[in-house]
Write an enzyme that holds these catalytic residues in place. Structure first.
Site, PDB file in Angstrom:
ATOM      1  N   SER A 104       0.802  -1.230   0.000  1.00 25.90           N
ATOM      2  CA  SER A 104       0.000   0.000   0.000  1.00 25.90           C
ATOM      3  C   SER A 104       0.837   1.283   0.000  1.00 25.90           C
ATOM      4  CB  SER A 104      -0.973   0.004   1.185  1.00 25.90           C
ATOM      5  OG  SER A 104      -1.934  -0.998   0.991  1.00 25.90           O
ATOM      6  N   LYS A 117      -8.979  -4.087  12.460  1.00 27.71           N
ATOM      7  CA  LYS A 117     -10.144  -3.717  11.650  1.00 27.71           C
ATOM      8  C   LYS A 117     -11.460  -3.656  12.432  1.00 27.71           C
ATOM      9  CE  LYS A 117      -8.826  -5.053   6.956  1.00 27.71           C
ATOM     10  NZ  LYS A 117      -9.163  -5.854   5.787  1.00 27.71           N
ATOM     11  N   ASP A 132     -12.897  -3.043   0.915  1.00 26.63           N
ATOM     12  CA  ASP A 132     -12.544  -4.358   0.351  1.00 26.63           C
ATOM     13  C   ASP A 132     -13.640  -4.884  -0.581  1.00 26.63           C
ATOM     14  OD1 ASP A 132     -10.032  -4.691   1.499  1.00 26.63           O
ATOM     15  OD2 ASP A 132     -10.831  -5.594   3.324  1.00 26.63           O
ATOM     16  N   GLY A 154     -15.497 -19.100   2.443  1.00 25.85           N
ATOM     17  CA  GLY A 154     -14.897 -18.234   3.457  1.00 25.85           C
ATOM     18  C   GLY A 154     -15.848 -17.152   3.925  1.00 25.85           C
ATOM     19  N   ALA A 155     -15.756 -16.842   5.224  1.00 27.29           N
ATOM     20  CA  ALA A 155     -16.611 -15.808   5.811  1.00 27.29           C
ATOM     21  C   ALA A 155     -15.820 -15.022   6.856  1.00 27.29           C
ATOM     22  CB  ALA A 155     -17.846 -16.448   6.437  1.00 27.29           C
ATOM     23  N   ALA A 160     -12.294 -10.790   4.548  1.00 22.10           N
ATOM     24  CA  ALA A 160     -12.489 -10.557   3.110  1.00 22.10           C
ATOM     25  C   ALA A 160     -13.836 -11.120   2.654  1.00 22.10           C
ATOM     26  CB  ALA A 160     -11.350 -11.207   2.324  1.00 22.10           C
ATOM     27  N   LYS A 204     -16.701 -25.599   9.919  1.00 20.67           N
ATOM     28  CA  LYS A 204     -17.323 -25.400  11.235  1.00 20.67           C
ATOM     29  C   LYS A 204     -16.221 -24.960  12.200  1.00 20.67           C
ATOM     30  CE  LYS A 204     -21.776 -26.790  10.900  1.00 20.67           C
ATOM     31  NZ  LYS A 204     -22.653 -27.872  11.216  1.00 20.67           N
ATOM     32  N   TYR A 261      -3.181 -13.002  -3.760  1.00 16.74           N
ATOM     33  CA  TYR A 261      -2.376 -12.425  -4.854  1.00 16.74           C
ATOM     34  C   TYR A 261      -0.891 -12.774  -4.756  1.00 16.74           C
ATOM     35  CZ  TYR A 261      -2.149  -8.717  -1.349  1.00 16.74           C
ATOM     36  OH  TYR A 261      -2.005  -8.030  -0.170  1.00 16.74           O
ATOM     37  N   GLY A 281      -6.171 -11.979  -6.612  1.00 15.23           N
ATOM     38  CA  GLY A 281      -6.679 -10.859  -5.818  1.00 15.23           C
ATOM     39  C   GLY A 281      -6.038  -9.502  -6.104  1.00 15.23           C
TER      40      GLY A 281
HETATM   41  P1  NAD Z   1      -9.733 -14.514   7.841  1.00 18.15           P
HETATM   42  O1  NAD Z   1      -8.816 -15.280   8.711  1.00 18.15           O
HETATM   43  O2  NAD Z   1     -10.537 -13.392   8.420  1.00 18.15           O
HETATM   44  O3  NAD Z   1     -10.790 -15.554   7.173  1.00 18.15           O
HETATM   45  C1  NAD Z   1     -10.399 -16.768   6.582  1.00 18.15           C
HETATM   46  C2  NAD Z   1     -11.647 -17.571   6.176  1.00 18.15           C
HETATM   47  O4  NAD Z   1     -11.227 -18.744   5.481  1.00 18.15           O
HETATM   48  C3  NAD Z   1     -12.503 -18.041   7.331  1.00 18.15           C
HETATM   49  O5  NAD Z   1     -13.847 -18.047   6.923  1.00 18.15           O
HETATM   50  C4  NAD Z   1     -12.015 -19.479   7.569  1.00 18.15           C
HETATM   51  O6  NAD Z   1     -13.039 -20.287   8.118  1.00 18.15           O
HETATM   52  C5  NAD Z   1     -11.691 -19.914   6.162  1.00 18.15           C
HETATM   53  N1  NAD Z   1     -10.599 -20.908   6.080  1.00 18.15           N
HETATM   54  C6  NAD Z   1      -9.335 -20.752   6.517  1.00 18.15           C
HETATM   55  N2  NAD Z   1      -8.604 -21.845   6.249  1.00 18.15           N
HETATM   56  C7  NAD Z   1      -9.423 -22.720   5.616  1.00 18.15           C
HETATM   57  C8  NAD Z   1      -9.248 -24.037   5.083  1.00 18.15           C
HETATM   58  N3  NAD Z   1      -8.074 -24.686   5.163  1.00 18.15           N
HETATM   59  N4  NAD Z   1     -10.316 -24.630   4.498  1.00 18.15           N
HETATM   60  C9  NAD Z   1     -11.506 -23.990   4.423  1.00 18.15           C
HETATM   61  N5  NAD Z   1     -11.709 -22.754   4.906  1.00 18.15           N
HETATM   62  C10 NAD Z   1     -10.691 -22.123   5.501  1.00 18.15           C
HETATM   63  O7  NAD Z   1      -8.840 -13.989   6.627  1.00 18.15           O
HETATM   64  P2  NAD Z   1      -9.159 -12.756   5.634  1.00 18.15           P
HETATM   65  O8  NAD Z   1      -8.615 -11.506   6.193  1.00 18.15           O
HETATM   66  O9  NAD Z   1     -10.590 -12.825   5.250  1.00 18.15           O
HETATM   67  O10 NAD Z   1      -8.235 -13.145   4.386  1.00 18.15           O
HETATM   68  C11 NAD Z   1      -8.536 -14.264   3.591  1.00 18.15           C
HETATM   69  C12 NAD Z   1      -7.765 -14.192   2.283  1.00 18.15           C
HETATM   70  O11 NAD Z   1      -8.183 -13.060   1.522  1.00 18.15           O
HETATM   71  C13 NAD Z   1      -6.252 -14.059   2.439  1.00 18.15           C
HETATM   72  O12 NAD Z   1      -5.653 -14.849   1.450  1.00 18.15           O
HETATM   73  C14 NAD Z   1      -5.980 -12.608   2.140  1.00 18.15           C
HETATM   74  O13 NAD Z   1      -4.699 -12.409   1.575  1.00 18.15           O
HETATM   75  C15 NAD Z   1      -7.047 -12.321   1.107  1.00 18.15           C
HETATM   76  N6  NAD Z   1      -7.392 -10.896   1.026  1.00 18.15           N
HETATM   77  C16 NAD Z   1      -7.181 -10.291  -0.167  1.00 18.15           C
HETATM   78  C17 NAD Z   1      -7.519  -8.957  -0.304  1.00 18.15           C
HETATM   79  C18 NAD Z   1      -7.283  -8.299  -1.628  1.00 18.15           C
HETATM   80  O14 NAD Z   1      -7.362  -7.075  -1.702  1.00 18.15           O
HETATM   81  N7  NAD Z   1      -7.042  -9.067  -2.663  1.00 18.15           N
HETATM   82  C19 NAD Z   1      -8.052  -8.228   0.776  1.00 18.15           C
HETATM   83  C20 NAD Z   1      -8.261  -8.907   1.997  1.00 18.15           C
HETATM   84  C21 NAD Z   1      -7.914 -10.254   2.104  1.00 18.15           C
END
Ligand code: NAD
Length: 292
Positions: A24, A73, A109, A133-134, A137, A159, A236, A258
């Site tokens: 950034s 955040k 985001d 994922g939840a 992001a 879960k 990314y 990403g």
């Molecule tokens: P986070 O830890 O808040 O959430 C991760 C999510 O993935 C959760 O819902 C978790 O249950 C799930 N998860 C994790 N490992 C798993 C697995 N092995 N199998 C199934 N589900 C799984 O993380 P975040 O901040 O949401 O980031 C997630 C991804 O998004 C990262 O790779 C991050 O780099 C990317 N991201 C990219 C941008 C962008 O601008 N491109 C912005 C934010 C985040």
């Protein structure tokens, strides 16, 4: 530097830990220079315990604002004066704007994700999305997509400690938007396959595919995808993930990492601070035109 920083330079921060790896600062400072704007963007290593002082510092030192990243955040919210409605629904802030001492929190985001698709002339409004994922992001993507008019979102999560968040996101979407949201356990592979086959876009927001899970994918069977869909990985680094390779093997037409989201979430924040459009094509070429 002598010509770049002077007594009038307006400062913008980034408060997170760890943060030294972030793209950034380079992204925003390159854009300021390109547009001849007298702003500077600096990264500050701030964790939860220093956050109240750091946020008060935005007011005291009259910074124009700051990006906020992990682990701050959610913790930043009670320290602000106002919250944008989408940031309130998402429950997280990644951008703070200081208007004469009044601090407002935004999340860019989700808008960054939606804008990155528009940049590719792709329209997911009125279509169905399957989202893995939840977390931070995934929440921003689901809520913004629903607000913008995506018809249906099937959210898959483990879960784990984010399962409740998946349920919360679906509840908010179903109550506050016209989008229909469903939540499924990702262990239910049959439903996972069926929902993807029925979707125009599959997005993975889990981080599976980046370190320490580089080379891994939640989907390894190319036949799950159909050719005319979008497969979008929020990761990314690396630039090409295992999921993207599987999608390419299936000849999926639109496969993304990403970077577009990363660029456009920055551009949204840039506009909130400066009122100007970030020169995204210039920044994309400058920062992201590599084969990593
Ligand atoms: P986070 O830890 O808040 O959430 C991760 C999510 O993935 C959760 O819902 C978790 O249950 C799930 N998860 C994790 N490992 C798993 C697995 N092995 N199998 C199934 N589900 C799984 O993380 P975040 O901040 O949401 O980031 C997630 C991804 O998004 C990262 O790779 C991050 O780099 C990317 N991201 C990219 C941008 C962008 O601008 N491109 C912005 C934010 C985040």
């Amino acid at each position: 530097m002598k010509d770049r920083i002077d007594g009038h330079t307006i400062l913008i921060g980034l408060m997170a830990y760890p943060i030294r790896h972030s793209m950034s600062p380079t992204m925003h400072n390159s854009a300021f220079v390109k547009l001849g704007l007298n702003y500077a963007y600096l990264a500050f290593e701030v964790e939860n315990d220093q956050l109240p002082d750091a946020i008060q510092g935005i007011r005291a030192l009259r910074l124009r604002g700051s990006n906020i990243s992990m682990p701050n955040k959610q913790k930043v919210i009670p320290l602000l004066d106002k919250l944008d409605p989408v940031a309130e629904m998402v429950g997280a802030v990644n951008t703070v704007v200081n208007d004469d001492g009044v601090l407002t929190g935004y999340t860019t985001d989700g808008t960054g994700f939606m804008k990155s698709l528009q940049d590719e002339d792709l329209n997911i409004i009125g279509r169905k999305m399957t989202l893995a994922g939840a977390g931070g992001a995934g929440t921003a993507i689901a809520i913004q997509a629903a607000m913008d008019g995506v018809k249906e979102i099937s959210i898959f999560n483990r879960k784990d400690d984010q399962w409740e968040n998946a349920l919360r996101n679906a509840k908010i979407i179903n109550e506050k938007t016209d989008c229909k949201a469903n939540v499924f356990d990702i262990a239910d592979q049959e439903t996972f396959k069926k929902e993807i086959a029925d979707s125009y876009i599959y997005c993975d927001s889990t981080g599976v595919g980046m370190k320490p899970l580089e080379g891994k994918s939640l989907i390894n069977d190319p036949s799950i995808f159909h050719k005319d869909m979008i497969v979008y990985d929020t990761v990314y680094a690396p630039r090409t993930t295992k999921l993207m390779e599987v999608a390419e093997e299936a000849n999926v037409e639109h496969v993304f990492n990403g970077l577009g989201m990363m660029l456009e979430q920055g551009a949204e924040a840039f506009k909130l601070w400066t009122g100007k459009e970030m020169p995204v094509d210039y920044i994309r070429e400058l920062l992201f035109n590599d084969d990593k």
